[in-house]
Motif scaffolding. Structure first.
Motif, short mmCIF file in Angstrom:
data_model
loop_
_atom_site.label_atom_id
_atom_site.label_comp_id
_atom_site.label_asym_id
_atom_site.label_seq_id
_atom_site.Cartn_x
_atom_site.Cartn_y
_atom_site.Cartn_z
N LYS A 139 0.93 -1.26 -0.19
CA LYS A 139 -0.03 -0.06 -0.05
C LYS A 139 0.88 1.31 -0.04
N GLN A 140 1.91 1.14 0.92
CA GLN A 140 2.89 2.28 1.00
C GLN A 140 3.34 2.72 -0.73
N ARG A 141 3.78 1.38 -1.25
CA ARG A 141 4.37 1.63 -2.54
C ARG A 141 3.59 2.22 -3.59
N ASP A 180 5.10 12.18 6.07
CA ASP A 180 4.99 12.28 7.28
C ASP A 180 5.01 10.84 7.81
N GLU A 181 5.73 10.41 8.50
CA GLU A 181 6.24 9.12 9.00
C GLU A 181 5.88 8.06 8.06
N PRO A 182 6.53 8.03 7.15
CA PRO A 182 6.09 7.22 5.80
C PRO A 182 6.36 5.66 6.24
N THR A 183 7.04 5.38 7.33
CA THR A 183 7.50 3.98 7.64
C THR A 183 6.59 3.57 9.04
N GLY A 184 5.94 4.63 9.62
CA GLY A 184 5.25 4.31 10.90
C GLY A 184 4.44 3.19 11.11
N LYS A 214 10.49 -5.13 7.39
CA LYS A 214 10.96 -5.61 6.24
C LYS A 214 10.36 -4.42 5.34
N SER A 215 9.07 -4.12 5.26
CA SER A 215 8.60 -3.17 4.40
C SER A 215 9.21 -1.92 4.57
#
Ligand SMILES: Nc1ncnc2c1ncn2[C@@H]1O[C@H](COP(=O)(O)OP(=O)(O)OP(=O)(O)O)[C@@H](O)[C@H]1O
Ligand SMILES: [Mg+2]
Length: 255
Positions: A151-153, A170-174, A179-180
């Protein structure tokens, strides 16, 4: 001229009855050059989201100036702001902000649809972006059928499809597992190497250690900054961690 210039930015929130005031940004000054990858860090309540919302033209500052490519944001009329946002900025959020009723392809098309682009043009723009992000076989799927990393991709593809001058994250990996997170950080680095300017707010030392420069905000102003320079990720990780604990300890004193 810098791509982004932020000068004497202040934001004071006033409660409805005017009884309470919160100085969220006291005096923020910094600039971002074209092609940079900058992370912004700071403790909870230090003003990061406030700053990002103002840079995204989602909120107006109390005073101060923001120039994007020489254009003063405060001079843009409210009616023109959403078009300005779509044409110049790309957004990546912690919770993806994808529409579950649209498939991934239509989610990515959304900013182009709002810009009245032709279907052929949209299709043409889609290919290279989704290939780059490794999501071409996910186009017919719906967001609820995808993992967080996928989803983030898709959300990154939506941010990049308009070829924005600046990507704000804003906190894209939060909300991602480790792994993602690694995957998304690798992609951010790759698109930055290809020339995309990125400004990312994050609590994650790991995410920030991938940026080329880290700004630290405290009590509503920029307190310190670190350039990655020749440092590797691990060394940058250490330096950021040390700086954060110093900032937390040295209440009020400049580093
Ligand atoms: N809409 C608002 N009305 C009033 N006060 C607000 C509003 N939004 C934020 N604040 C206050 O402004 C300050 C900065 O908040 P902000 O959300 O920018 O912090 P942050 O650095 O993003 O924090 P976090 O890391 O927890 O997300 C805080 O004191 C917060 O309570
Ligand atoms: Mg925040």
């Amino acid at each position: 001229m810098s791509l982004l210039e932020v000068k004497n930015l202040k934001k004071t929130y006033t409660s409805k009855l005017g009884l309470m005031q919160v100085k969220a940004l006291t005096n923020v000054n910094f600039s971002v050059e074209k092609g940079e990858y900058v992370a912004i860090m700071g403790e909870s309540g230090s003003g990061k989201t406030t700053l990002l919302n103002i840079l995204a033209a989602l909120d107006r500052p109390t005073s101060g100036s923001i120039l994007l490519n020489g254009q003063e944001l405060s001079k843009i009329k409210d009616a023109k702001l959403s078009a300005f946002r779509r044409q110049h900025l790309g957004f990546v959020f912690q919770d993806f902000n994808l529409l579950d009723t649209f498939n991934n392809q239509d989610n990515i098309f959304l900013p182009l649809v709002l810009n009245n682009e032709k279907y052929r043009t949209m299709k043409h723009k889609l290919r290279p972006v989704v290939n780059e992000l490794g999501i071409s076989d996910l186009m017919k799927k719906f967001p609820y059928e995808c993992s967080g990393g996928q989803k983030q991709r898709v959300a990154i593809a939506r941010a990049l499809i308009t070829d924005p001058e600046l990507v704000l994250a804003d906190e894209p990996t939060g909300a991602l597992d480790s792994k993602s997170t690694d995957e998304v950080l690798r992609l951010f680095e790759k698109i930055n190497e290809q020339g995309q300017t990125i400004l990312m707010v994050t609590h994650s030392v790991k995410a920030a250690s991938h940026a080329k420069r880290v700004l630290f905000i405290k009590d509503g102003s920029v307190f310190h900054q670190i350039y990655r320079g020749e440092r590797g990720y691990d060394e940058m990780f250490e330096t950021i961690s040390e700086t954060l604990s110093l900032l937390a300890r040295e209440d009020g004193a400049h580093v």
